[in-house]
Design a protein around this motif. Structure first.
Motif, PDB file in Angstrom:
ATOM      1  N   VAL A  99       1.017  -1.142  -0.104  1.00  0.00           N
ATOM      2  CA  VAL A  99       0.003  -0.262   0.103  1.00  0.00           C
ATOM      3  C   VAL A  99       0.898   1.197  -0.008  1.00  0.00           C
ATOM      4  CG1 VAL A  99      -1.888   1.231   1.259  1.00  0.00           C
ATOM      5  CG2 VAL A  99      -1.734  -1.267   1.534  1.00  0.00           C
ATOM      6  N   THR A 100       0.609   2.205  -0.845  1.00  0.00           N
ATOM      7  CA  THR A 100       1.497   3.455  -0.971  1.00  0.00           C
ATOM      8  C   THR A 100       0.597   4.498  -1.398  1.00  0.00           C
ATOM      9  OG1 THR A 100       1.900   3.030  -3.269  1.00  0.00           O
ATOM     10  CG2 THR A 100       3.656   2.153  -1.859  1.00  0.00           C
ATOM     11  N   GLU A 101       1.087   5.693  -1.085  1.00  0.00           N
ATOM     12  CA  GLU A 101       0.170   7.059  -1.757  1.00  0.00           C
ATOM     13  C   GLU A 101       0.620   7.333  -3.170  1.00  0.00           C
ATOM     14  OE1 GLU A 101      -1.570   8.924   0.262  1.00  0.00           O
ATOM     15  OE2 GLU A 101      -1.411   7.294   1.782  1.00  0.00           O
ATOM     16  N   ALA A 102      -0.496   7.722  -3.719  1.00  0.00           N
ATOM     17  CA  ALA A 102      -0.296   7.872  -5.174  1.00  0.00           C
ATOM     18  C   ALA A 102      -0.448   9.216  -5.459  1.00  0.00           C
ATOM     19  CB  ALA A 102      -1.395   6.903  -5.899  1.00  0.00           C
ATOM     20  N   ALA A 103       0.507  10.080  -5.280  1.00  0.00           N
ATOM     21  CA  ALA A 103       0.796  11.393  -5.900  1.00  0.00           C
ATOM     22  C   ALA A 103      -0.053  12.324  -5.157  1.00  0.00           C
ATOM     23  CB  ALA A 103       0.386  11.429  -7.355  1.00  0.00           C
ATOM     24  N   ASP A 104      -0.381  12.066  -3.879  1.00  0.00           N
ATOM     25  CA  ASP A 104      -1.289  12.907  -2.830  1.00  0.00           C
ATOM     26  C   ASP A 104      -2.723  13.012  -3.242  1.00  0.00           C
ATOM     27  OD1 ASP A 104       1.058  13.402  -1.224  1.00  0.00           O
ATOM     28  OD2 ASP A 104       1.732  15.200  -2.279  1.00  0.00           O
ATOM     29  N   VAL A 105      -3.222  12.157  -4.317  1.00  0.00           N
ATOM     30  CA  VAL A 105      -4.468  12.300  -4.373  1.00  0.00           C
ATOM     31  C   VAL A 105      -5.361  10.565  -4.330  1.00  0.00           C
ATOM     32  CG1 VAL A 105      -4.118  13.546  -6.396  1.00  0.00           C
ATOM     33  CG2 VAL A 105      -4.113  11.304  -6.755  1.00  0.00           C
ATOM     34  N   GLY A 106      -4.507   9.678  -3.909  1.00  0.00           N
ATOM     35  CA  GLY A 106      -5.242   8.540  -3.575  1.00  0.00           C
ATOM     36  C   GLY A 106      -4.540   7.480  -2.987  1.00  0.00           C
ATOM     37  N   THR A 107      -4.589   6.443  -2.709  1.00  0.00           N
ATOM     38  CA  THR A 107      -3.975   5.212  -2.110  1.00  0.00           C
ATOM     39  C   THR A 107      -3.968   4.303  -3.143  1.00  0.00           C
ATOM     40  OG1 THR A 107      -4.684   5.688  -0.009  1.00  0.00           O
ATOM     41  CG2 THR A 107      -3.771   3.729  -0.252  1.00  0.00           C
ATOM     42  N   GLU A 108      -2.687   3.618  -3.352  1.00  0.00           N
ATOM     43  CA  GLU A 108      -2.496   2.418  -4.577  1.00  0.00           C
ATOM     44  C   GLU A 108      -2.432   1.280  -3.654  1.00  0.00           C
ATOM     45  OE1 GLU A 108       1.304   0.765  -6.617  1.00  0.00           O
ATOM     46  OE2 GLU A 108       0.944   2.821  -6.985  1.00  0.00           O
ATOM     47  N   VAL A 109      -3.312   0.037  -3.868  1.00  0.00           N
ATOM     48  CA  VAL A 109      -3.027  -1.057  -2.986  1.00  0.00           C
ATOM     49  C   VAL A 109      -2.718  -2.026  -4.392  1.00  0.00           C
ATOM     50  CG1 VAL A 109      -4.433  -2.838  -1.876  1.00  0.00           C
ATOM     51  CG2 VAL A 109      -4.685  -0.518  -1.476  1.00  0.00           C
ATOM     52  N   CYS A 110      -1.586  -2.948  -4.075  1.00  0.00           N
ATOM     53  CA  CYS A 110      -1.214  -3.958  -4.903  1.00  0.00           C
ATOM     54  C   CYS A 110      -1.160  -5.316  -4.241  1.00  0.00           C
ATOM     55  CB  CYS A 110       0.163  -3.686  -5.516  1.00  0.00           C
ATOM     56  SG  CYS A 110       0.751  -4.760  -6.583  1.00  0.00           S
ATOM     57  N   ALA A 111      -2.107  -6.261  -4.854  1.00  0.00           N
ATOM     58  CA  ALA A 111      -1.809  -7.598  -4.272  1.00  0.00           C
ATOM     59  C   ALA A 111      -0.755  -8.310  -5.150  1.00  0.00           C
ATOM     60  CB  ALA A 111      -2.973  -8.391  -4.272  1.00  0.00           C
ATOM     61  N   TYR A 112       0.196  -8.951  -4.642  1.00  0.00           N
ATOM     62  CA  TYR A 112       1.355  -9.635  -5.680  1.00  0.00           C
ATOM     63  C   TYR A 112       1.609 -11.018  -5.290  1.00  0.00           C
ATOM     64  CZ  TYR A 112       4.733  -7.803  -2.339  1.00  0.00           C
ATOM     65  OH  TYR A 112       5.610  -7.429  -1.456  1.00  0.00           O
TER      66      TYR A 112
END
Length: 122
Positions: A99-112
């Motif tokens: 889980v990371t912040e995406a350019a201060d506009v949202g949250t990126e969630v990646c399942a891998y």
């Protein structure tokens, strides 16, 4: 909100097994297909941000944000399973979330994880 609003994971009907372990007891890996992932980015809702800010003044769980994160993780997991299935896998080993912040506009969630073909040990 019921407990199902705050949890996730696979159903018993899934044809692609997803585990966080390196192997599956009673099975052996026949083929390693490679890394697969499911990604989603969610923007912040202004109302929830204000509500979260107010709630942080008094403390306690931010249930609206918790529910949104559960939905987001489940969507990322569904996309992971779709990608694994499309590549011929019947399992994903070593699944993780990032889980990371995406350019201060949202949250990126990646399942891998690692897509594989498993079979019962003979």
């Amino acid at each position: 909100m019921g407990i199902e609003d705050f949890g996730g994971g696979q159903t018993a009907q899934s044809d692609v097994l997803v585990v966080t372990t390196n192997d599956v007891p009673g099975y052996h890996v026949q083929q390693v297909i490679g890394e697969v992932f499911g990604l989603t980015v969610r923007s912040r809702h202004l109302g929830s941000q204000i509500g979260a800010g107010l709630k942080s003044l008094v403390g306690g769980e931010l249930k609206g944000l918790t529910k949104t994160l559960v939905e987001t993780r489940n969507q990322a997991m569904e996309r992971l399973v779709e990608q694994a299935r499309s590549r011929g896998a019947n399992a994903v080993l070593m699944m993780r979330f990032d889980v990371t912040e995406a350019a201060d506009v949202g949250t990126e969630v990646c399942a891998y994880g690692t897509a594989v073909v498993i079979a019962p040990k003979g």
